[in-house]
Design a protein around this motif. Structure first.
Motif, mmCIF file in Angstrom:
data_model
loop_
_atom_site.group_PDB
_atom_site.id
_atom_site.type_symbol
_atom_site.label_atom_id
_atom_site.label_comp_id
_atom_site.label_asym_id
_atom_site.label_seq_id
_atom_site.Cartn_x
_atom_site.Cartn_y
_atom_site.Cartn_z
ATOM 1 N N ALA A 271 -9.281 -5.096 5.153
ATOM 2 C CA ALA A 271 -9.007 -4.680 3.779
ATOM 3 C C ALA A 271 -7.894 -3.644 3.752
ATOM 4 O O ALA A 271 -7.017 -3.672 2.873
ATOM 5 C CB ALA A 271 -10.274 -4.113 3.144
ATOM 6 N N GLY A 272 -7.914 -2.709 4.709
ATOM 7 C CA GLY A 272 -6.848 -1.716 4.776
ATOM 8 C C GLY A 272 -5.488 -2.351 4.979
ATOM 9 O O GLY A 272 -4.497 -1.943 4.363
ATOM 10 N N ALA A 273 -5.437 -3.375 5.839
ATOM 11 C CA ALA A 273 -4.173 -4.073 6.075
ATOM 12 C C ALA A 273 -3.693 -4.796 4.819
ATOM 13 O O ALA A 273 -2.487 -4.824 4.516
ATOM 14 C CB ALA A 273 -4.343 -5.069 7.223
ATOM 15 N N LEU A 274 -4.614 -5.364 4.066
ATOM 16 C CA LEU A 274 -4.242 -6.057 2.829
ATOM 17 C C LEU A 274 -3.735 -5.081 1.772
ATOM 18 O O LEU A 274 -2.795 -5.389 1.023
ATOM 19 C CB LEU A 274 -5.442 -6.846 2.297
ATOM 20 C CG LEU A 274 -5.838 -8.071 3.126
ATOM 21 C CD1 LEU A 274 -7.198 -8.603 2.686
ATOM 22 C CD2 LEU A 274 -4.771 -9.169 3.018
ATOM 23 N N VAL A 275 -4.332 -3.890 1.700
ATOM 24 C CA VAL A 275 -3.845 -2.867 0.769
ATOM 25 C C VAL A 275 -2.450 -2.403 1.194
ATOM 26 O O VAL A 275 -1.554 -2.221 0.358
ATOM 27 C CB VAL A 275 -4.805 -1.665 0.707
ATOM 28 C CG1 VAL A 275 -4.224 -0.554 -0.168
ATOM 29 C CG2 VAL A 275 -6.165 -2.092 0.167
ATOM 30 N N ALA A 276 -2.252 -2.215 2.488
ATOM 31 C CA ALA A 276 -0.935 -1.821 2.986
ATOM 32 C C ALA A 276 0.110 -2.876 2.656
ATOM 33 O O ALA A 276 1.212 -2.561 2.172
ATOM 34 C CB ALA A 276 -0.999 -1.594 4.499
ATOM 35 N N GLU A 277 -0.237 -4.139 2.886
ATOM 36 C CA GLU A 277 0.689 -5.235 2.594
ATOM 37 C C GLU A 277 1.044 -5.270 1.115
ATOM 38 O O GLU A 277 2.228 -5.373 0.737
ATOM 39 C CB GLU A 277 0.056 -6.556 3.019
ATOM 40 C CG GLU A 277 0.910 -7.775 2.698
ATOM 41 C CD GLU A 277 0.133 -9.078 2.857
ATOM 42 O OE1 GLU A 277 0.679 -10.004 3.484
ATOM 43 O OE2 GLU A 277 -1.009 -9.163 2.345
ATOM 44 N N ALA A 278 0.031 -5.187 0.252
ATOM 45 C CA ALA A 278 0.260 -5.261 -1.190
ATOM 46 C C ALA A 278 1.071 -4.063 -1.689
ATOM 47 O O ALA A 278 1.939 -4.206 -2.561
ATOM 48 C CB ALA A 278 -1.075 -5.339 -1.924
ATOM 49 N N SER A 279 0.799 -2.883 -1.150
ATOM 50 C CA SER A 279 1.526 -1.680 -1.570
ATOM 51 C C SER A 279 2.997 -1.777 -1.188
ATOM 52 O O SER A 279 3.890 -1.462 -1.993
ATOM 53 C CB SER A 279 0.897 -0.434 -0.921
ATOM 54 O OG SER A 279 -0.442 -0.280 -1.313
ATOM 55 N N MET A 280 3.260 -2.183 0.043
ATOM 56 C CA MET A 280 4.647 -2.304 0.485
ATOM 57 C C MET A 280 5.387 -3.359 -0.324
ATOM 58 O O MET A 280 6.551 -3.167 -0.700
ATOM 59 C CB MET A 280 4.682 -2.623 1.984
ATOM 60 C CG MET A 280 4.211 -1.471 2.861
ATOM 61 S SD MET A 280 4.060 -1.895 4.626
ATOM 62 C CE MET A 280 5.790 -2.140 5.074
ATOM 63 N N LYS A 281 4.716 -4.460 -0.632
ATOM 64 C CA LYS A 281 5.358 -5.519 -1.420
ATOM 65 C C LYS A 281 5.638 -5.041 -2.839
ATOM 66 O O LYS A 281 6.735 -5.287 -3.380
ATOM 67 C CB LYS A 281 4.463 -6.758 -1.450
ATOM 68 C CG LYS A 281 5.102 -7.956 -2.143
ATOM 69 C CD LYS A 281 4.230 -9.192 -2.019
ATOM 70 C CE LYS A 281 4.904 -10.395 -2.678
ATOM 71 N NZ LYS A 281 4.062 -11.632 -2.550
ATOM 72 N N ALA A 282 4.687 -4.345 -3.450
ATOM 73 C CA ALA A 282 4.876 -3.857 -4.816
ATOM 74 C C ALA A 282 6.012 -2.853 -4.903
ATOM 75 O O ALA A 282 6.685 -2.746 -5.932
ATOM 76 C CB ALA A 282 3.577 -3.239 -5.332
ATOM 77 N N LEU A 283 6.225 -2.110 -3.828
ATOM 78 C CA LEU A 283 7.272 -1.087 -3.798
ATOM 79 C C LEU A 283 8.588 -1.615 -3.230
ATOM 80 O O LEU A 283 9.571 -0.873 -3.164
ATOM 81 C CB LEU A 283 6.801 0.108 -2.960
ATOM 82 C CG LEU A 283 5.583 0.858 -3.509
ATOM 83 C CD1 LEU A 283 5.050 1.834 -2.472
ATOM 84 C CD2 LEU A 283 5.941 1.579 -4.809
ATOM 85 N N GLY A 284 8.615 -2.871 -2.799
ATOM 86 C CA GLY A 284 9.832 -3.442 -2.246
ATOM 87 C C GLY A 284 10.208 -2.848 -0.907
ATOM 88 O O GLY A 284 11.395 -2.706 -0.588
#
Length: 332
Positions: A271-284
């Motif tokens: 779950a932590g990895a998925l949050v990291a992935e989504a955050s980085m993608k949302a921020l470009g």
């Protein structure tokens, strides 16, 4: 000055003892941790259970004694999302104070974000320009952006690794369908949030803090902790995607065997990895630098600053220009 920082988080209670002075580098003297899993010791009504409260009280009492025996002139004690979100937090805090003499201060999510940003800014210095920081805790996700020590934008969202594991990934291993469902949900949740951060200005440096990010970086090839805090460590979006595909097929016990993942963190690293992935993608963001300093160091630095100029240890962000964004304001 020898200071103790007692951090009551969603997963662990952590006592950090440092020698610190204004204008100097806080020097760690000792670090003591206990796995309390306080967020899991919460019943269906949102109350911390009696057993959970008793474990918290005994741990705080034990760590306060360690701080005193270590020669701490003062111990700063604070709690984050697990206590902050509990419906009986006032009662639990009152019991802790009555039975241990320790007054736990509950930090708001925005203050968590601001203080972590302060630590990151001090670590990288002014030459880093505008910094965007991402921090993943057990209960919440903090995002911030700024060019000064006080961020222009500070956000806190209930998207912590432990919380999302309990709500979305109860199976072990979690299964491809549930992983994809959580990935899609996170992308939707963070769509507006990314805009709120990037609207403050383009980042010169993207940074990530927290144990979750340190573990993810280690799993993708970053140097181990034994190499020291000043070794450059990074995490890439490409490496993160590959890692998720790998660890999401493993059981928690198998993940705990991986270097850089503790048994306590293994259940929630997906779950932590998925949050990291989504955050980085949302921020470009394609790459983040891993900063060894985070919330505890931010509290120490703010403490030293406040003693010099008489300002409050936390709060007051609005007066200094920080855009404080709650969950409701962040596009949720």
């Amino acid at each position: 000055m020898r200071l103790g920082v007692l951090d009551v988080g969603s997963n662990t209670v952590h006592l950090l003892v440092v020698d610190a002075r204004r204008g100097g580098h806080p020097t760690p003297m000792s670090s003591t941790k206990a796995s309390l899993r306080l967020a899991e010791a919460t019943d269906s009504s949102g109350k911390i259970t009696r057993r959970g409260a008793e474990k918290l009280i005994s741990t705080v009492d034990e760590f306060a004694k360690i701080a005193r025996s270590s020669g701490c002139a003062e111990m700063m004690a604070f709690a984050t999302s697990a206590v902050r979100d509990a419906t009986n937090s006032d009662d639990v805090l009152a019991r802790v104070r009555a039975e241990t003499g320790v007054a736990l201060q509950v930090l708001s999510g925005v203050d968590e974000s601001r203080l972590t940003f302060l630590a990151v800014r001090r670590w990288y210095g002014w030459s880093a320009g505008r910094i965007i920081n991402i921090d993943i805790g057990g209960g919440s996700l903090e995002l911030s952006s700024g060019v000064d020590e006080e961020p222009d934008v500070a956000l806190s969202l209930p998207l912590g690794a432990g919380r999302l594991t309990r709500e979305w990934l109860p199976d072990d291993p979690p299964g491809r369908r549930r992983v994809n469902m959580l990935r899609d949900w996170l992308a939707n949740e963070l769509a507006g949030t990314g805009g709120a951060i990037t609207a403050a200005g383009p980042a010169d440096l993207a940074v990530a803090t927290s144990k979750t990010f340190r573990s993810l970086a280690r799993l993708t090839g970053a140097a181990p902790s034994g190499a020291g805090p000043r070794v450059k460590r990074t995490l890439t979006a490409t490496g993160l995607r590959q890692l998720i595909a790998f660890i999401s097929r493993m059981t928690a016990s198998d993940r705990a065997e991986l270097e850089g993942v503790s048994a306590d963190r293994a259940p929630q690293i997906v779950a932590g990895a998925l949050v990291a992935e989504a955050s980085m993608k949302a921020l470009g963001i394609e790459t983040v630098d891993i900063c060894p300093w985070a919330l505890r160091e931010g509290l120490i630095l703010r403490k030293l600053d406040s003693e010099a100029d008489g300002t409050a240890l936390v709060g007051g962000a609005g007066e200094s220009g920080t855009q404080q964004i709650s969950v409701r304001d962040a596009g949720r």
